[in-house]
Design an enzyme around this catalytic site. Structure first.
Site, PDB file in Angstrom:
ATOM      1  N   GLU B  50       8.392  -1.841   4.873  1.00 28.74           N
ATOM      2  CA  GLU B  50       8.650  -3.174   4.696  1.00 28.74           C
ATOM      3  C   GLU B  50       8.492  -3.266   2.766  1.00 28.74           C
ATOM      4  O   GLU B  50       9.204  -4.326   2.646  1.00 28.74           O
ATOM      5  CB  GLU B  50       7.633  -4.172   5.173  1.00 28.74           C
ATOM      6  CG  GLU B  50       7.837  -4.511   6.627  1.00 28.74           C
ATOM      7  CD  GLU B  50       7.048  -3.483   7.442  1.00 28.74           C
ATOM      8  OE1 GLU B  50       6.461  -2.395   6.797  1.00 28.74           O
ATOM      9  OE2 GLU B  50       6.989  -3.488   8.597  1.00 28.74           O
ATOM     10  N   PHE B 112      -3.997 -10.645  17.699  1.00 30.99           N
ATOM     11  CA  PHE B 112      -3.775  -9.172  17.498  1.00 30.99           C
ATOM     12  C   PHE B 112      -2.182  -9.422  16.105  1.00 30.99           C
ATOM     13  O   PHE B 112      -1.437 -10.108  16.377  1.00 30.99           O
ATOM     14  CB  PHE B 112      -3.012  -8.288  18.574  1.00 30.99           C
ATOM     15  CG  PHE B 112      -2.288  -7.098  18.380  1.00 30.99           C
ATOM     16  CD1 PHE B 112      -3.248  -6.065  17.679  1.00 30.99           C
ATOM     17  CD2 PHE B 112      -0.896  -6.880  18.658  1.00 30.99           C
ATOM     18  CE1 PHE B 112      -2.430  -5.022  17.451  1.00 30.99           C
ATOM     19  CE2 PHE B 112      -0.435  -5.699  18.324  1.00 30.99           C
ATOM     20  CZ  PHE B 112      -1.154  -4.793  17.653  1.00 30.99           C
ATOM     21  N   GLN B 113      -2.702  -8.529  15.238  1.00 27.85           N
ATOM     22  CA  GLN B 113      -1.461  -8.622  14.098  1.00 27.85           C
ATOM     23  C   GLN B 113      -1.328  -9.910  13.449  1.00 27.85           C
ATOM     24  O   GLN B 113      -0.175 -10.380  13.010  1.00 27.85           O
ATOM     25  CB  GLN B 113      -0.212  -8.107  14.541  1.00 27.85           C
ATOM     26  CG  GLN B 113      -0.321  -6.593  15.029  1.00 27.85           C
ATOM     27  CD  GLN B 113       0.819  -5.893  15.142  1.00 27.85           C
ATOM     28  OE1 GLN B 113       2.213  -6.546  15.571  1.00 27.85           O
ATOM     29  NE2 GLN B 113       0.925  -4.677  14.603  1.00 27.85           N
ATOM     30  N   LYS B 162       5.987 -16.824  16.714  1.00 29.75           N
ATOM     31  CA  LYS B 162       6.901 -16.385  17.861  1.00 29.75           C
ATOM     32  C   LYS B 162       7.012 -17.396  19.083  1.00 29.75           C
ATOM     33  O   LYS B 162       8.248 -17.381  19.404  1.00 29.75           O
ATOM     34  CB  LYS B 162       5.946 -15.103  18.460  1.00 29.75           C
ATOM     35  CG  LYS B 162       6.703 -14.373  19.732  1.00 29.75           C
ATOM     36  CD  LYS B 162       5.890 -13.337  20.319  1.00 29.75           C
ATOM     37  CE  LYS B 162       6.179 -12.689  21.621  1.00 29.75           C
ATOM     38  NZ  LYS B 162       7.359 -11.536  21.142  1.00 29.75           N
ATOM     39  N   MET B 479       3.360   8.145 -18.585  1.00 32.91           N
ATOM     40  CA  MET B 479       3.118   6.821 -19.449  1.00 32.91           C
ATOM     41  C   MET B 479       1.626   6.669 -19.476  1.00 32.91           C
ATOM     42  O   MET B 479       1.139   6.419 -20.607  1.00 32.91           O
ATOM     43  CB  MET B 479       3.446   5.278 -18.717  1.00 32.91           C
ATOM     44  CG  MET B 479       3.520   4.481 -19.472  1.00 32.91           C
ATOM     45  SD  MET B 479       4.294   4.357 -21.247  1.00 32.91           S
ATOM     46  CE  MET B 479       5.581   3.581 -21.121  1.00 32.91           C
TER      47      MET B 479
HETATM   48  C1  TPP Z   1       1.878   0.756  -8.201  1.00 36.49           C
HETATM   49  C2  TPP Z   1       1.653   1.217  -9.418  1.00 36.49           C
HETATM   50  N1  TPP Z   1       0.484   2.009  -9.854  1.00 36.49           N
HETATM   51  C3  TPP Z   1      -0.014   2.496 -10.954  1.00 36.49           C
HETATM   52  C4  TPP Z   1       0.779   1.967 -12.044  1.00 36.49           C
HETATM   53  C5  TPP Z   1       0.242   2.508 -13.714  1.00 36.49           C
HETATM   54  N2  TPP Z   1       1.336   3.199 -14.186  1.00 36.49           N
HETATM   55  C6  TPP Z   1       2.206   2.844 -15.059  1.00 36.49           C
HETATM   56  S1  TPP Z   1       3.216   3.985 -15.504  1.00 36.49           S
HETATM   57  C7  TPP Z   1       2.424   5.200 -14.567  1.00 36.49           C
HETATM   58  C8  TPP Z   1       2.943   6.559 -14.601  1.00 36.49           C
HETATM   59  C9  TPP Z   1       4.358   6.679 -13.950  1.00 36.49           C
HETATM   60  O1  TPP Z   1       4.374   8.127 -13.717  1.00 36.49           O
HETATM   61  P1  TPP Z   1       5.871   8.635 -13.438  1.00 36.49           P
HETATM   62  O2  TPP Z   1       6.449   8.065 -12.244  1.00 36.49           O
HETATM   63  O3  TPP Z   1       6.060  10.280 -13.325  1.00 36.49           O
HETATM   64  O4  TPP Z   1       6.765   8.223 -14.598  1.00 36.49           O
HETATM   65  P2  TPP Z   1       6.587   8.874 -16.228  1.00 36.49           P
HETATM   66  O5  TPP Z   1       5.944   7.977 -16.789  1.00 36.49           O
HETATM   67  O6  TPP Z   1       6.116  10.019 -16.181  1.00 36.49           O
HETATM   68  O7  TPP Z   1       7.951   8.613 -16.562  1.00 36.49           O
HETATM   69  C10 TPP Z   1       1.391   4.513 -13.858  1.00 36.49           C
HETATM   70  C11 TPP Z   1       0.422   5.365 -13.011  1.00 36.49           C
HETATM   71  C12 TPP Z   1       1.611   1.123 -11.829  1.00 36.49           C
HETATM   72  N3  TPP Z   1       2.590   0.750 -13.024  1.00 36.49           N
HETATM   73  N4  TPP Z   1       2.256   0.919 -10.649  1.00 36.49           N
END
Ligand code: TPP
Ligand code: MG
Lengths: 163, 566
Positions: B50, B112-113, B162, B479
């Site tokens: 979803e 439920f749910q 529902k 990042m």
């Molecule tokens: C759902 C979620 N969890 C954690 C983060 C924190 N976060 C931001 S960028 C990043 C790294 C992303 O890594 P990747 O997808 O390999 O992309 P890259 O930066 O290496 O290009 C993280 C963990 C986020 N933005 N969203």
């Protein structure tokens, strides 16, 4: 600074949660809150006493106005509105302090609404300042319980906000 | 004519012009799905989660400007949509989410749910409705769509028990609706507009600072016309990319944390900022105390709460950005001499800007041995169609795409700006591709985030949605690793994705095509082959592992304190 905001909302379920959620979610203060239907049954009126500088108050009013269920936001100040609060106060009253309590009640035009050999229960209405004043006098005698409604407010003058 | 509640809802969606929904069945929407078999006009796409369905509806909305629709069952189905709803809320995307709910008599019984999805989503929806009677459905649907798309758009949730789906009522489409507490202020105040134009015409170092609001209001054409008439330089936020052609000499490109040096310097030295549909987010302003210290600020926004939330504003104009821009253009028509005089008075300013652009253009060091991510993005631009839609995930690759893929048309960048949701890109691209089966839709992901909604590859294969997925694989949560390198002494705590994954094989396993490149010399060939394939593709590029996104304004620093190369 303390501020009293009156919010006219749809009288529907979940609306109060939206309004109070806005305050908690954005870190705005609620000092008191009261809510009840108006003469128009489809509307409710929420009175909120809050605090903040001008910028915060501007955000609060704008954010409230943004809620779909909010119909009108009135920002009240001392000069343009009258504010009242009701307090139910249970105070210890034995021997010599019984007379003292009665004197205080009389001065503040409050009412005794329940009596026991050891206590009086008092109903007081007035501006929040007046309620605070009576409490200051009663406190040394032994406050057993205090219930306040929180402020409600209405604009001064002939013009009314319908509902 | 009497029909059941499920059918009334579907008929109401049809009246709202809905021809495509993304949804996932379950116990409390089984009646709705049964009726769906009788309604041919609504195409249904079955995501594999979803969250994927909600992001797809969001991507659909971003690409088309129409309201995206997602359906989920009660309980876990509903909670799976939460990230998608929050994501749409933060970026003001018009969406309607229909969730099944347990039968009305059971609500509140921990049935439920059962979850209180309205309560859970209250802070992340523009509004929500619980349907109590089948007869109310048309009005509720109409209100939901109107609220979702008007003013500052946003997601609206409809909770649909529902028993109401089964109960019978007359279908009556309301001719008009009245929501007394909701009257978005769309018309810009003429006097304010005139005052603004006076300020614009005496500015000597003006900047137009443009956000996603311009794209949401379909006002890119008007914005471009105003900028060109006035010869004002234009910088955009991440969400504003595409609102003004980056190929135009007036373009300063993106500003803020990973913005262009010229854009951030222009903001810092400006004497007048015309903010249009942007909200002075902390990623844009840097340290507030030193933000645009010399500038007067004119702020145009449809949402009054955006104004004076983060920065002082000298002249606010509340209104639909398109309406306000048109009024400004009209107001300038009678003042051609003043406009011309101002053009010459701004010569020094344009020289300053050219100097900044030349001094530190957005650039990178090319390599012959290892693939530079920026090179891949440049090649993607070069080899893709002009109107290609680019979706991104969140991370370094997102910023490289923003910096190096030149955006010249509105609604061609789909990216999670406000919430920064990893896992958004792939399903969002899927939603856009479903809206435009013939257009080129590209999705740039990282090796981390692509795995957050990878299951939607199955949906793409099933529904023949030929999205071109590009994975920039640095084997890092890049990042976060970059922040650890710069601000935490290179202590790479839990950011190394060391496992040698084979993304191409995963694509093949789903029945899609998989391609990969390890060397710069292979990049062009892989992109060409991927683009030529007529189904979904994953193109994996092994990139320089510790490449950084630069320039960078460290969090909390001033816009002019950029780390240019570290
Ligand atoms: C759902 C979620 N969890 C954690 C983060 C924190 N976060 C931001 S960028 C990043 C790294 C992303 O890594 P990747 O997808 O390999 O992309 P890259 O930066 O290496 O290009 C993280 C963990 C986020 N933005 N969203
Ligand atoms: Mg990575």
């Amino acid at each position: 600074m303390q501020h009293t905001i009156s919010v006219v909302v749809e009288n529907e379920f979940g609306v109060l949660a939206r309004v109070s959620g806005l305050f908690s979610g954005r870190g705005f203060n609620i000092d008191s809150l009261s809510v009840a239907p108006t003469s128009d049954e489809s509307l409710s009126r929420i009175t909120i006493v809050t605090r903040g500088d001008d910028a915060i108050l501007e955000q609060i009013t704008k954010q409230l106005n943004k809620l779909v269920d909010v119909i009108k936001v009135l920002d009240f100040s001392e000069d343009n509105a009258i504010e009242r609060e009701l307090a139910l106060i249970k105070v210890a009253a034995e021997d010599e302090s019984r007379a003292e309590v009665l004197r205080i009640v009389d001065i503040f035009r409050a009412k005794i609404i329940d009596v026991t050999p050891k206590s009086y229960t008092i109903e007081a209405t007035g501006s929040p300042i007046k309620i605070n004043a009576i409490l200051d006098l009663l406190r040394p005698l032994g406050l057993k319980e205090l219930v306040r409604t929180g402020s409600v407010a209405i604009g001064r003058g002939a013009k009314g906000w319908k509902g | 004519m009497k029909m059941n509640g499920a059918r009334i809802l579907l008929e109401s969606l049809k009246r709202e012009g809905v021809d495509l929904v993304f949804g996932y069945p379950g116990g409390t929407v089984i009646n709705l799905y049964d009726e769906l078999m009788n309604v041919r006009e609504i195409r249904h796409i079955l995501p594999r989660h979803e969250q994927g369905g909600t992001h797809a509806a969001d991507g659909y909305a971003r690409a088309t400007g129409k309201v995206g629709v997602a359906i989920a069952t009660s309980g876990p189905g509903a909670t799976n949509t939460i990230t998608g709803i929050a994501n749409a809320y933060m970026d003001s995307i018009p969406m309607v989410i229909v969730t099944g709910q347990v039968p009305t008599p059971l609500i509140g019984n921990d049935a439920f749910q059962e979850v209180d999805i309205i309560g859970i989503t209250r802070p992340i929806t523009k509004h929500s409705f619980l349907i109590r009677h089948a007869k109310d459905i048309p009005t509720i649907v109409r209100k939901a769509f109107y609220i979702a798309r008007s003013g500052r758009p946003g997601p609206v949730l409809i909770d649909f028990p529902k028993d109401v789906q089964i109960s019978q009522a007359e279908f009556k489409w309301p001719e008009t609706i009245e929501i007394r507490g909701y009257k978005p202020n769309l018309e810009g105040h003429q006097k304010q507009v005139e005052k603004a134009v006076e300020m614009l015409l005496v500015a000597r170092r003006p900047v137009m600072y443009v956000g996603g609001g311009v794209i949401l209001a379909n006002a890119a054409t008007e914005l471009t016309e105003l900028a060109r008439t006035l010869q004002f330089p234009v910088t955009t936020t991440l969400m504003g990319l595409g609102a003004f052609p980056e190929s135009d000499p007036l373009a300063l490109k993106m500003l803020g944390m990973h913005g262009a040096y010229a854009a951030n310097m222009a903001m810092t030295h400006s004497d007048l900022i015309l903010a249009v549909g942007a909200r002075f987010d902390d990623r844009v302003t840097g340290k507030i105390a030193t933000f645009a210290p010399h500038a007067k600020i004119i702020h145009i926004d449809v949402d009054p709460t955006s104004i004076r939330k983060n920065v002082r504003v000298d002249l606010p104009i509340v209104g639909d950005t398109k309406d306000v821009l048109v009024k400004m253009i009209d107001c300038l028509k009678g003042q051609t001499e003043k406009v011309a005089a101002q053009h010459s008075a701004m010569e020094a300013w344009h020289e300053d800007i050219s100097g900044w652009k030349a001094k530190h253009p957005i650039s990178y060091k090319q390599s012959t041995s290892v693939i530079k991510p920026q090179y891949v993005i440049q090649k993607l631009r070069e080899l893709s169609e002009d109107d290609a839609i680019m979706a991104t995930d969140v991370g370094q690759h997102q910023m490289w795409t923003a910096q190096f893929f030149e955006f010249n048309q509105p609604r061609t960048l789909l990216t999670s700006g406000g919430l920064g949701t990893m896992g958004f890109g792939l399903p969002a691209a899927m939603g856009a591709q479903a809206a435009y089966p013939k257009r080129q839709v590209i999705c740039v992901c990282g090796d981390g985030g692509v795995q957050m909604n990878m299951q939607e590859l199955a949906t793409m294969v099933q529904h023949r949605l030929p999205v071109k997925i590009v994975v920039l694989n640095n084997n890092f949560l890049g990042m976060v690793r970059q922040w650890q390198e710069l601000f935490f002494d290179k202590r790479y705590s839990q950011t190394c994705l060391e496992l040698p994954m084979d993304f191409a094989k995963i694509a093949e396993a789903y029945g899609a095509k998989g391609l990969k490149a390890d060397k710069p010399s292979e990049v062009e060939q892989v992109i060409k082959e991927g683009f030529a394939h007529d189904g979904p593709v994953i193109m994996e590029f092994k990139i320089a592992r510790e490449e950084k996104v630069l320039p960078m304004v460290p969090a909390g620093a001033s816009l002019n304190e950029m780390v240019l190369n570290a």
